[in-house]
Write a protein that holds these residues in place. Structure first.
Motif, PDB file in Angstrom:
ATOM      1  N   SER A 179       0.831  -1.204   0.000  1.00 50.71           N
ATOM      2  CA  SER A 179       0.000   0.000   0.000  1.00 50.71           C
ATOM      3  C   SER A 179       0.864   1.251   0.000  1.00 50.71           C
ATOM      4  CB  SER A 179      -0.901   0.023   1.233  1.00 50.71           C
ATOM      5  OG  SER A 179      -1.804  -1.029   1.179  1.00 50.71           O
ATOM      6  N   ILE A 180       1.985   1.205   0.737  1.00 49.77           N
ATOM      7  CA  ILE A 180       2.869   2.371   0.733  1.00 49.77           C
ATOM      8  C   ILE A 180       4.316   1.939   0.525  1.00 49.77           C
ATOM      9  CG2 ILE A 180       1.411   3.751   2.295  1.00 49.77           C
ATOM     10  CD1 ILE A 180       3.518   3.134   4.510  1.00 49.77           C
ATOM     11  N   ILE A 181       5.095   2.877  -0.051  1.00 46.32           N
ATOM     12  CA  ILE A 181       6.530   2.664  -0.134  1.00 46.32           C
ATOM     13  C   ILE A 181       7.167   3.696   0.782  1.00 46.32           C
ATOM     14  CG2 ILE A 181       8.549   2.842  -1.634  1.00 46.32           C
ATOM     15  CD1 ILE A 181       6.620   1.800  -3.850  1.00 46.32           C
ATOM     16  N   LEU A 182       7.970   3.211   1.713  1.00 43.96           N
ATOM     17  CA  LEU A 182       8.550   4.070   2.726  1.00 43.96           C
ATOM     18  C   LEU A 182      10.056   4.138   2.487  1.00 43.96           C
ATOM     19  CD1 LEU A 182       7.754   5.619   5.306  1.00 43.96           C
ATOM     20  CD2 LEU A 182       8.143   3.513   6.582  1.00 43.96           C
ATOM     21  N   ALA A 183      10.527   5.303   2.100  1.00 49.59           N
ATOM     22  CA  ALA A 183      11.946   5.440   1.760  1.00 49.59           C
ATOM     23  C   ALA A 183      12.631   6.342   2.774  1.00 49.59           C
ATOM     24  CB  ALA A 183      12.093   6.008   0.351  1.00 49.59           C
ATOM     25  N   ASP A 184      13.704   5.842   3.350  1.00 49.67           N
ATOM     26  CA  ASP A 184      14.450   6.584   4.371  1.00 49.67           C
ATOM     27  C   ASP A 184      15.733   7.104   3.747  1.00 49.67           C
ATOM     28  OD1 ASP A 184      15.575   7.570   6.677  1.00 49.67           O
ATOM     29  OD2 ASP A 184      16.164   5.584   7.443  1.00 49.67           O
ATOM     30  N   GLU A 185      15.804   8.398   3.510  1.00 51.00           N
ATOM     31  CA  GLU A 185      16.972   9.013   2.865  1.00 51.00           C
ATOM     32  C   GLU A 185      17.432   8.202   1.651  1.00 51.00           C
ATOM     33  OE1 GLU A 185      18.007  11.886   3.702  1.00 51.00           O
ATOM     34  OE2 GLU A 185      17.750  12.183   5.855  1.00 51.00           O
ATOM     35  N   PRO A 186      16.552   8.004   0.665  1.00 47.48           N
ATOM     36  CA  PRO A 186      16.885   7.064  -0.417  1.00 47.48           C
ATOM     37  C   PRO A 186      18.076   7.521  -1.270  1.00 47.48           C
ATOM     38  CG  PRO A 186      14.905   8.294  -0.958  1.00 47.48           C
ATOM     39  CD  PRO A 186      15.218   8.608   0.477  1.00 47.48           C
ATOM     40  N   THR A 187      18.389   8.821  -1.244  1.00 46.41           N
ATOM     41  CA  THR A 187      19.499   9.304  -2.073  1.00 46.41           C
ATOM     42  C   THR A 187      20.713   9.636  -1.211  1.00 46.41           C
ATOM     43  OG1 THR A 187      18.720  11.574  -1.915  1.00 46.41           O
ATOM     44  CG2 THR A 187      17.910  10.281  -3.781  1.00 46.41           C
ATOM     45  N   GLY A 188      20.620   9.360   0.057  1.00 42.29           N
ATOM     46  CA  GLY A 188      21.658   9.764   1.006  1.00 42.29           C
ATOM     47  C   GLY A 188      23.030   9.180   0.715  1.00 42.29           C
ATOM     48  N   ASN A 189      23.085   7.974   0.148  1.00 43.04           N
ATOM     49  CA  ASN A 189      24.373   7.339  -0.112  1.00 43.04           C
ATOM     50  C   ASN A 189      24.740   7.350  -1.601  1.00 43.04           C
ATOM     51  OD1 ASN A 189      24.586   6.743   2.572  1.00 43.04           O
ATOM     52  ND2 ASN A 189      25.205   4.609   2.246  1.00 43.04           N
ATOM     53  N   LEU A 190      24.076   8.237  -2.354  1.00 43.15           N
ATOM     54  CA  LEU A 190      24.302   8.241  -3.801  1.00 43.15           C
ATOM     55  C   LEU A 190      24.859   9.590  -4.235  1.00 43.15           C
ATOM     56  CD1 LEU A 190      20.917   6.586  -4.867  1.00 43.15           C
ATOM     57  CD2 LEU A 190      23.144   5.453  -4.652  1.00 43.15           C
ATOM     58  N   ASP A 191      25.616   9.585  -5.344  1.00 37.30           N
ATOM     59  CA  ASP A 191      26.063  10.888  -5.893  1.00 37.30           C
ATOM     60  C   ASP A 191      24.853  11.586  -6.502  1.00 37.30           C
ATOM     61  OD1 ASP A 191      25.852  10.270  -8.858  1.00 37.30           O
ATOM     62  OD2 ASP A 191      27.243   8.669  -8.208  1.00 37.30           O
ATOM     63  N   SER A 192      24.989  12.885  -6.802  1.00 38.16           N
ATOM     64  CA  SER A 192      23.800  13.663  -7.156  1.00 38.16           C
ATOM     65  C   SER A 192      23.184  13.200  -8.467  1.00 38.16           C
ATOM     66  CB  SER A 192      24.151  15.149  -7.222  1.00 38.16           C
ATOM     67  OG  SER A 192      25.243  15.355  -8.095  1.00 38.16           O
ATOM     68  N   LYS A 193      24.003  12.764  -9.417  1.00 35.86           N
ATOM     69  CA  LYS A 193      23.458  12.317 -10.704  1.00 35.86           C
ATOM     70  C   LYS A 193      22.607  11.053 -10.500  1.00 35.86           C
ATOM     71  CE  LYS A 193      25.101  10.698 -15.231  1.00 35.86           C
ATOM     72  NZ  LYS A 193      24.919   9.261 -14.968  1.00 35.86           N
ATOM     73  N   THR A 194      23.144  10.128  -9.739  1.00 35.00           N
ATOM     74  CA  THR A 194      22.399   8.890  -9.463  1.00 35.00           C
ATOM     75  C   THR A 194      21.165   9.193  -8.629  1.00 35.00           C
ATOM     76  OG1 THR A 194      24.572   7.875  -9.338  1.00 35.00           O
ATOM     77  CG2 THR A 194      22.712   6.498  -8.753  1.00 35.00           C
ATOM     78  N   GLY A 195      21.316  10.157  -7.693  1.00 34.21           N
ATOM     79  CA  GLY A 195      20.188  10.565  -6.861  1.00 34.21           C
ATOM     80  C   GLY A 195      19.042  11.060  -7.733  1.00 34.21           C
ATOM     81  N   ILE A 196      19.363  11.836  -8.758  1.00 32.74           N
ATOM     82  CA  ILE A 196      18.323  12.353  -9.663  1.00 32.74           C
ATOM     83  C   ILE A 196      17.640  11.193 -10.384  1.00 32.74           C
ATOM     84  CG2 ILE A 196      17.961  13.686 -11.789  1.00 32.74           C
ATOM     85  CD1 ILE A 196      20.229  15.533 -10.750  1.00 32.74           C
ATOM     86  N   ILE A 213       6.236   7.595   0.567  1.00 33.70           N
ATOM     87  CA  ILE A 213       6.583   8.444   1.705  1.00 33.70           C
ATOM     88  C   ILE A 213       8.105   8.493   1.775  1.00 33.70           C
ATOM     89  CG2 ILE A 213       6.422   8.783   4.192  1.00 33.70           C
ATOM     90  CD1 ILE A 213       3.859   7.035   4.103  1.00 33.70           C
ATOM     91  N   VAL A 214       8.677   9.659   1.637  1.00 36.25           N
ATOM     92  CA  VAL A 214      10.126   9.804   1.651  1.00 36.25           C
ATOM     93  C   VAL A 214      10.530  10.604   2.881  1.00 36.25           C
ATOM     94  CG1 VAL A 214      12.130  10.711   0.430  1.00 36.25           C
ATOM     95  CG2 VAL A 214      10.234   9.729  -0.858  1.00 36.25           C
ATOM     96  N   VAL A 215      11.407  10.016   3.683  1.00 36.80           N
ATOM     97  CA  VAL A 215      11.914  10.721   4.852  1.00 36.80           C
ATOM     98  C   VAL A 215      13.283  11.270   4.483  1.00 36.80           C
ATOM     99  CG1 VAL A 215      12.592  10.485   7.262  1.00 36.80           C
ATOM    100  CG2 VAL A 215      10.661   9.164   6.383  1.00 36.80           C
ATOM    101  N   THR A 216      13.468  12.575   4.624  1.00 39.66           N
ATOM    102  CA  THR A 216      14.736  13.170   4.199  1.00 39.66           C
ATOM    103  C   THR A 216      15.011  14.442   4.986  1.00 39.66           C
ATOM    104  OG1 THR A 216      15.975  14.002   2.304  1.00 39.66           O
ATOM    105  CG2 THR A 216      13.618  14.470   2.341  1.00 39.66           C
ATOM    106  N   HIS A 217      16.265  14.834   4.998  1.00 42.79           N
ATOM    107  CA  HIS A 217      16.563  16.151   5.562  1.00 42.79           C
ATOM    108  C   HIS A 217      16.984  17.111   4.448  1.00 42.79           C
ATOM    109  CE1 HIS A 217      20.535  14.246   5.401  1.00 42.79           C
ATOM    110  NE2 HIS A 217      21.012  15.492   5.293  1.00 42.79           N
ATOM    111  N   GLU A 218      16.916  16.628   3.194  1.00 43.11           N
ATOM    112  CA  GLU A 218      17.331  17.477   2.073  1.00 43.11           C
ATOM    113  C   GLU A 218      16.112  18.134   1.437  1.00 43.11           C
ATOM    114  OE1 GLU A 218      20.447  16.249  -0.795  1.00 43.11           O
ATOM    115  OE2 GLU A 218      20.502  14.409   0.408  1.00 43.11           O
ATOM    116  N   GLU A 219      16.106  19.434   1.455  1.00 44.15           N
ATOM    117  CA  GLU A 219      15.008  20.219   0.883  1.00 44.15           C
ATOM    118  C   GLU A 219      14.772  19.834  -0.585  1.00 44.15           C
ATOM    119  OE1 GLU A 219      13.415  22.364   2.946  1.00 44.15           O
ATOM    120  OE2 GLU A 219      11.931  22.780   1.372  1.00 44.15           O
TER     121      GLU A 219
END
Lengths: 243, 417
Positions: A179-196, A213-219
């Motif tokens: 029902s939901i996908i819960l992502a905790d800092e999904p791009t936190g360990n990736l370079d910015s290109k991969t993060g995109i 639902i994405v939990v992040t500290h990045e605006e």
């Protein structure tokens, strides 16, 4: 930093039925002599096909709320209903079944099993769901193809790049049609290109009708969502659409 | 139903992968179990061997023979109770036989007087000492448990005329007449020549203490003539018709013997009836004691192996705490995690147990080849028991750490680095 997609290009899809209903939830931890109020009374509704970001500085209760939403933890007080079921009073194994059927986790550190190939990693939730081998091979292979890893299904995590590993993890989160996908800092360990690339994949998943639902500290990551909840000192400081 | 099956196969897969990935560690841990299983199973084969040897020994004594003697076979501090009893005399055997014959439906068949002592037997320049030499009547042939390889038992006529003839046990015959028949040859006992008229098949020894092959049988009259009537240990051997009714037979014999001796009612028996059964009753607790002590000591080595398994399972749980968290997040129930680590522990134990069993088998074969008399007995039940013990060891030693793993809080486990 990962830029959000241009606002005018983004569609906001109409939301579906209520999935998560949280009312006045509090969570206390006992740290020696001290009682820590991680959450002090949070109320929150999440509907199907929402794309939600949860933000907040460390110590804001962000992780506690995420664990609660992911049914990894239960509240000290308050009400939590998932698809109409009362989660707050559930036993360990009932929570495990809810996590298995209803929630797909995506972790910052991917959390793949190092000695298993991509296919077996993706199959894992299906094993716990009691799906027969031939069915789960087929479904896992299909989902891996959908995330663009059709030609990597027999690679072990150490034979994959960071972005590919996170795609395997996302495939694993999707495979049981939660029902939901819960992502905790999904791009936190990736370079910015991969993060995109990963955020673009999230966008696709959202457009296919998934609830994210994405939990992040990045605006910049949070601005990809359609709704942002900001926590501060265990309370919701703001909750509103991205504009 | 499907789910538990898939969890089980998944657990076995994980366990195998885990053992493969940590070969050195798994091998060393399994070694503890190997040593434990080898120790316990070797002890098991020894206990079984002793048991079988013991039963064979009892069969040699004759399971259907009662022995009327002055002394019980097993005495303790109470020797003074027996020392003043009258000596068993040949006439008593004769009278006993007469009573048995006169009793309708008697449980007893016949009574034979046997009088023996240790001595040495010579032939030419060869000599055998420590031979149990005994005199008896021709009827002893019906009580004897061994067969004749050659020749025959002496008859009553030879006995009555105190003919100097004899029957040799296997070892005596072999030692004095190596590689040839002893029949018709002369042996010297107490400086007297005896003609060998029969030799017996190999029987083995009784508990390794007393060899049935190191014996010599001669007519009672000749024995009494050359050894005297006072030396040695005389007894009456009584053959029973049905060996399943030994207790009734013993009761009947007690009554008959009291009649022969003219004992008054209320007077305690002034003789003892010995049976191989009584021997067994006395020795069984000792045997059990040996078995228990042996299994306890060897069990300790298995216990050490089990501690190794427990330790390695703790390490495995610790190392994979984050994996446990992930699995729980993905929907693994408590039992799934419990099963996973339990199967890992059991797998190592079963591998160790199998190797241990193979080693034991090899050792048994080697020992058997080198020393055929050594009591070791490998058996199918030993395989089953040691496998059960292996699995039980795995379950018992893996349970506490696996239980700990299954109860981990997923939030804490996921945060673990």
């Amino acid at each position: 930093m990962t830029p959000a997609a241009p606002l005018e290009a983004r569609q906001v899809r109409p939301v579906g039925p209520l999935v998560i209903a949280i009312e006045d939830v509090a969570k206390l931890y006992q740290m020696g002599e001290e009682t820590i109020h991680a959450l002090r009374g949070v109320s929150l509704n999440i509907h199907r096909n929402e794309y939600l970001a949860i933000m907040g500085p460390s110590g804001s209760g962000k992780s506690t709320l995420m664990n609660m939403l992911g049914c990894l933890d239960t509240p000290t007080s308050g009400r939590y209903e998932f698809n109409g079921q009362d989660v707050a009073g559930m036993a360990d194994d009932e929570l495990a079944d809810i996590r298995n059927r209803e929630i797909g986790f995506v972790f910052q550190t991917f959390n793949l099993l190092a000695r298993s190939d991509a296919l077996r990693n993706v199959e894992l939730p299906l094993i716990y769901a009691g799906i027969a081998p031939h069915l789960r091979h087929e479904r896992a292979r299909q989902v891996l193809e959908n995330v663009g890893l059709g030609n990597r299904i027999h690679h072990k995590p150490n034979e994959l790049s960071g972005g590919q590993r996170q795609r395997v993890a996302i495939a694993r989160a999707l495979v049981n049609r939660p029902s939901i996908i819960l992502a905790d800092e999904p791009t936190g360990n990736l370079d910015s290109k991969t993060g995109i690339e990963i955020l673009a994949l999230f966008e696709d998943l959202y457009e296919q009708g998934n609830t994210l639902i994405v939990v992040t500290h990045e605006e910049s990551v949070a601005r990809n969502a359609r709704r942002i909840i900001r926590l501060h000192d265990g309370l919701i400081a703001s909750d509103g659409p991205v504009n | 139903m499907g789910r538990i099956l898939y969890e089980l196969t998944e657990s076995i897969r994980i366990a195998m992968a885990q053992i493969r990935a940590n070969k050195m560690r798994s091998t060393l841990t399994a070694l503890g179990v190997v040593i434990g299983i080898v120790a316990v199973t070797l002890m098991g084969t020894a206990i079984r061997g002793i048991d079988i040897g013991f039963n064979n020994s009892l069969a040699m004594l004759g399971e259907d023979v009662l022995h009327v003697e002055k002394w019980p076979w097993i005495t303790g501090e109470d020797w003074w109770k027996y020392v003043n009893r009258p000596v068993i005399k040949p006439e008593e055997a004769t009278r006993l036989s007469r009573i048995i014959d006169a009793t309708p439906n008697s449980e007893l068949e016949l009574a034979v007087y046997v009088h023996g002592r240790g001595g040495s037997v010579k032939a030419g320049n060869l000599s055998v000492s420590g031979v149990y030499i005994f005199g008896t009547t021709g009827e002893y042939g019906r009580v004897l448990t061994a067969d004749f390889t050659d020749g025959r038992m002496f008859n009553d006529a030879e006995n009555d005329s105190a003919r100097q003839v004899c029957v040799l046990g296997y070892d005596v015959a072999q030692a004095l007449f190596p590689g040839r028949s002893s029949i018709g040859n002369t042996v010297m006992v107490q400086g007297q020549p005896f003609t060998v008229i029969g030799s017996l098949t190999k029987q083995g020894s009784f508990l390794g203490l007393f060899s049935f092959d190191s014996q010599m049988i001669m007519p009672l009259s000749a024995f009494r003539k050359y050894f005297g009537v006072r030396s040695g240990n005389p007894e009456i051997q009584v053959k029973v018709r049905d060996k399943t009714r030994m207790a009734q037979a013993s009761d009947e014999l007690t009554g008959d013997m009291r009649r022969v001796r003219g004992q008054l009612p209320g007077e305690p028996d002034n003789f003892t009836i010995n049976t191989s059964d009584a021997f067994k009753e006395k020795l069984d607790p000792i045997k059990r004691g040996i078995a228990l002590a042996g299994l306890f000591v060897t069990g300790l080595s298995l216990f050490v192996g089990a501690i190794g398994i427990m330790n390695i399972t703790f390490v495995s749980v610790r190392e994979r705490t984050k994996e446990i968290g992930t699995r729980k997040a993905l929907g693994a129930r408590r039992r799934t995690i419990l099963l996973q680590f339990l199967i890992e522990a059991v797998s190592i134990c079963v591998v160790g147990g199998t190797i241990g069993l193979a080693l034991t088998y090899g050792l048994c074969m080697a020992v058997k080849a080198a020393m055929p008399a050594f009591p070791l007995q490998f058996s199918v039940s030993l395989i089953v028991v040691s496998m059960v013990v292996s699995v039980a060891t795995g379950v018992l030693s893996g349970f506490i750490p696996a239980m700990g793993a299954s109860r981990l809080d997923p939030v804490v486990a996921l945060r673990y680095e």
